[in-house]
Design a protein around this motif. Structure first.
Motif, PDB file in Angstrom:
ATOM      1  N   ASP A 122     -11.043  -2.061  17.523  1.00 62.29           N
ATOM      2  CA  ASP A 122     -11.743  -2.541  16.322  1.00 62.29           C
ATOM      3  C   ASP A 122     -10.814  -2.743  15.123  1.00 62.29           C
ATOM      4  O   ASP A 122     -11.272  -2.998  14.018  1.00 62.29           O
ATOM      5  CB  ASP A 122     -12.846  -1.545  15.934  1.00 62.29           C
ATOM      6  N   LEU A 123      -9.499  -2.626  15.324  1.00 61.54           N
ATOM      7  CA  LEU A 123      -8.578  -2.684  14.186  1.00 61.54           C
ATOM      8  C   LEU A 123      -7.257  -3.342  14.582  1.00 61.54           C
ATOM      9  O   LEU A 123      -6.714  -3.097  15.650  1.00 61.54           O
ATOM     10  CB  LEU A 123      -8.312  -1.254  13.673  1.00 61.54           C
ATOM     11  N   ILE A 124      -6.762  -4.192  13.675  1.00 65.04           N
ATOM     12  CA  ILE A 124      -5.405  -4.731  13.813  1.00 65.04           C
ATOM     13  C   ILE A 124      -4.612  -4.230  12.611  1.00 65.04           C
ATOM     14  O   ILE A 124      -4.948  -4.551  11.471  1.00 65.04           O
ATOM     15  CB  ILE A 124      -5.390  -6.271  13.837  1.00 65.04           C
ATOM     16  N   GLN A 125      -3.602  -3.428  12.877  1.00 71.46           N
ATOM     17  CA  GLN A 125      -2.777  -2.897  11.787  1.00 71.46           C
ATOM     18  C   GLN A 125      -1.435  -3.624  11.767  1.00 71.46           C
ATOM     19  O   GLN A 125      -0.743  -3.696  12.773  1.00 71.46           O
ATOM     20  CB  GLN A 125      -2.545  -1.396  11.972  1.00 71.46           C
ATOM     21  N   VAL A 126      -1.107  -4.193  10.598  1.00 67.55           N
ATOM     22  CA  VAL A 126       0.142  -4.937  10.431  1.00 67.55           C
ATOM     23  C   VAL A 126       1.014  -4.198   9.421  1.00 67.55           C
ATOM     24  O   VAL A 126       0.564  -3.910   8.304  1.00 67.55           O
ATOM     25  CB  VAL A 126      -0.141  -6.378   9.937  1.00 67.55           C
ATOM     26  N   ILE A 127       2.237  -3.878   9.816  1.00 67.40           N
ATOM     27  CA  ILE A 127       3.178  -3.207   8.905  1.00 67.40           C
ATOM     28  C   ILE A 127       4.318  -4.176   8.615  1.00 67.40           C
ATOM     29  O   ILE A 127       5.031  -4.598   9.526  1.00 67.40           O
ATOM     30  CB  ILE A 127       3.727  -1.898   9.518  1.00 67.40           C
ATOM     31  N   ILE A 128       4.467  -4.551   7.340  1.00 68.07           N
ATOM     32  CA  ILE A 128       5.514  -5.491   6.938  1.00 68.07           C
ATOM     33  C   ILE A 128       6.670  -4.693   6.339  1.00 68.07           C
ATOM     34  O   ILE A 128       6.492  -3.994   5.345  1.00 68.07           O
ATOM     35  CB  ILE A 128       4.988  -6.513   5.903  1.00 68.07           C
ATOM     36  N   HIS A 129       7.840  -4.791   6.948  1.00 65.90           N
ATOM     37  CA  HIS A 129       9.038  -4.117   6.430  1.00 65.90           C
ATOM     38  C   HIS A 129       9.791  -5.126   5.565  1.00 65.90           C
ATOM     39  O   HIS A 129      10.297  -6.127   6.079  1.00 65.90           O
ATOM     40  CB  HIS A 129       9.927  -3.641   7.579  1.00 65.90           C
ATOM     41  N   ILE A 130       9.822  -4.878   4.258  1.00 61.01           N
ATOM     42  CA  ILE A 130      10.469  -5.835   3.353  1.00 61.01           C
ATOM     43  C   ILE A 130      11.712  -5.217   2.716  1.00 61.01           C
ATOM     44  O   ILE A 130      11.818  -3.999   2.577  1.00 61.01           O
ATOM     45  CB  ILE A 130       9.505  -6.354   2.256  1.00 61.01           C
ATOM     46  N   GLY A 131      12.643  -6.077   2.339  1.00 62.94           N
ATOM     47  CA  GLY A 131      13.902  -5.605   1.778  1.00 62.94           C
ATOM     48  C   GLY A 131      13.920  -5.580   0.271  1.00 62.94           C
ATOM     49  O   GLY A 131      14.605  -4.765  -0.340  1.00 62.94           O
ATOM     50  N   PHE A 132      13.147  -6.482  -0.368  1.00 65.24           N
ATOM     51  CA  PHE A 132      13.203  -6.598  -1.828  1.00 65.24           C
ATOM     52  C   PHE A 132      11.793  -6.540  -2.406  1.00 65.24           C
ATOM     53  O   PHE A 132      10.826  -6.887  -1.739  1.00 65.24           O
ATOM     54  CB  PHE A 132      13.871  -7.916  -2.238  1.00 65.24           C
ATOM     55  N   SER A 133      11.694  -6.132  -3.661  1.00 64.62           N
ATOM     56  CA  SER A 133      10.371  -6.040  -4.304  1.00 64.62           C
ATOM     57  C   SER A 133       9.934  -7.440  -4.728  1.00 64.62           C
ATOM     58  O   SER A 133      10.211  -7.875  -5.826  1.00 64.62           O
ATOM     59  CB  SER A 133      10.435  -5.106  -5.513  1.00 64.62           C
ATOM     60  N   ASN A 134       9.277  -8.140  -3.809  1.00 65.46           N
ATOM     61  CA  ASN A 134       8.785  -9.477  -4.137  1.00 65.46           C
ATOM     62  C   ASN A 134       7.330  -9.397  -4.579  1.00 65.46           C
ATOM     63  O   ASN A 134       6.842  -8.348  -4.961  1.00 65.46           O
ATOM     64  CB  ASN A 134       8.956 -10.420  -2.933  1.00 65.46           C
ATOM     65  N   LEU A 135       6.588 -10.501  -4.465  1.00 67.18           N
ATOM     66  CA  LEU A 135       5.228 -10.522  -5.001  1.00 67.18           C
ATOM     67  C   LEU A 135       4.304  -9.537  -4.301  1.00 67.18           C
ATOM     68  O   LEU A 135       3.331  -9.069  -4.887  1.00 67.18           O
ATOM     69  CB  LEU A 135       4.646 -11.930  -4.882  1.00 67.18           C
ATOM     70  N   LEU A 136       4.608  -9.176  -3.068  1.00 70.35           N
ATOM     71  CA  LEU A 136       3.731  -8.240  -2.364  1.00 70.35           C
ATOM     72  C   LEU A 136       3.798  -6.852  -2.981  1.00 70.35           C
ATOM     73  O   LEU A 136       2.886  -6.063  -2.861  1.00 70.35           O
ATOM     74  CB  LEU A 136       4.127  -8.165  -0.890  1.00 70.35           C
TER      75      LEU A 136
END
Length: 218
Positions: free
Chosen positions: A70-84
């Protein structure tokens, strides 16, 4: 005769782990892979359109996907503090809505989380993006590769190899150029090696960038 193999697939279960975690019946397996690809492309397109970074590139190191019933978990590994990161809650909510629209999942909730990578220039995807940006700005390919290696040396890695293939500098015949610094033991399974293939479009045509980073040895 050299038999080429992806360094990440070669080391699965020893020093590398999967970027997608889910189980499926054989008849549903291809649909699950396509869904993963759609999610990753949707996230990258959204960041590309809405980025506000001064450096001018996305800075996504990798995207992990974990699926339950019942769940899709997405983990985004980012390098810089962008808009997200800047507009944290609003940015993530907007991104979740965009991804949800893309694959019309009614039965499963989508949860997106963001993790900051400590040493961004130790990530091959971010380095490849940096080189691609330099090539688009007409910087010499050797200068771009050397600068990328300098940035990596600050992150305490043991070795790096960078390869660019295609019509480099607009020459008529495509060729392959590469540079290596330190050790990159590709045949040693216990050596943890990060790898990425990246494609960039320039005015002369498509260039392929490959990066191998030797992180550590068990």
């Amino acid at each position: 005769m050299g038999q080429k193999i992806n360094p990440l697939g070669f080391r699965l279960g020893t020093t590398q782990s999967h970027h997608s975690f889910w189980f499926a019946q054989p008849q549903n397996y291809s649909a699950g892979i396509q869904e993963d690809e759609k999610i990753r492309n949707c996230i990258q397109d959204y960041v590309q359109k809405n980025k506000r970074t001064s450096s001018g590139f996305e800075g996504i190191a990798r995207i992990q996907i974990k699926k339950r019933i019942d769940l899709i978990q997405v983990i985004i590994h980012i390098g810089f503090s962008n808009l997200l990161i800047e507009g944290r809650t609003r940015g993530i909510e907007e991104l979740q809505m965009n991804v949800q629209k893309e694959f019309h999942s009614v039965n499963r909730r989508l949860n997106i989380a963001i993790t900051r990578v400590e040493k961004p220039y130790g990530q091959p995807n971010i380095l490849a993006e940096y080189i691609a940006l330099q090539l688009k700005n007409r910087v010499s390919f050797r200068k771009a590769m050397k600068k990328a290696i300098e940035l990596t040396e600050q992150t305490d890695t043991k070795g790096i190899q960078v390869q660019i293939a295609g019509r480099i500098d607009g020459k008529e015949i495509a060729r392959v150029e590469w540079i290596r610094e330190g050790r990159v033991p590709l045949q040693t399974i216990r050596a943890k090696i990060d790898h990425c293939s990246y494609t960039t479009r320039t005015i002369y045509g498509v260039l392929g960038i490959k990066i191998w980073i030797f992180v550590d040895e068990k």
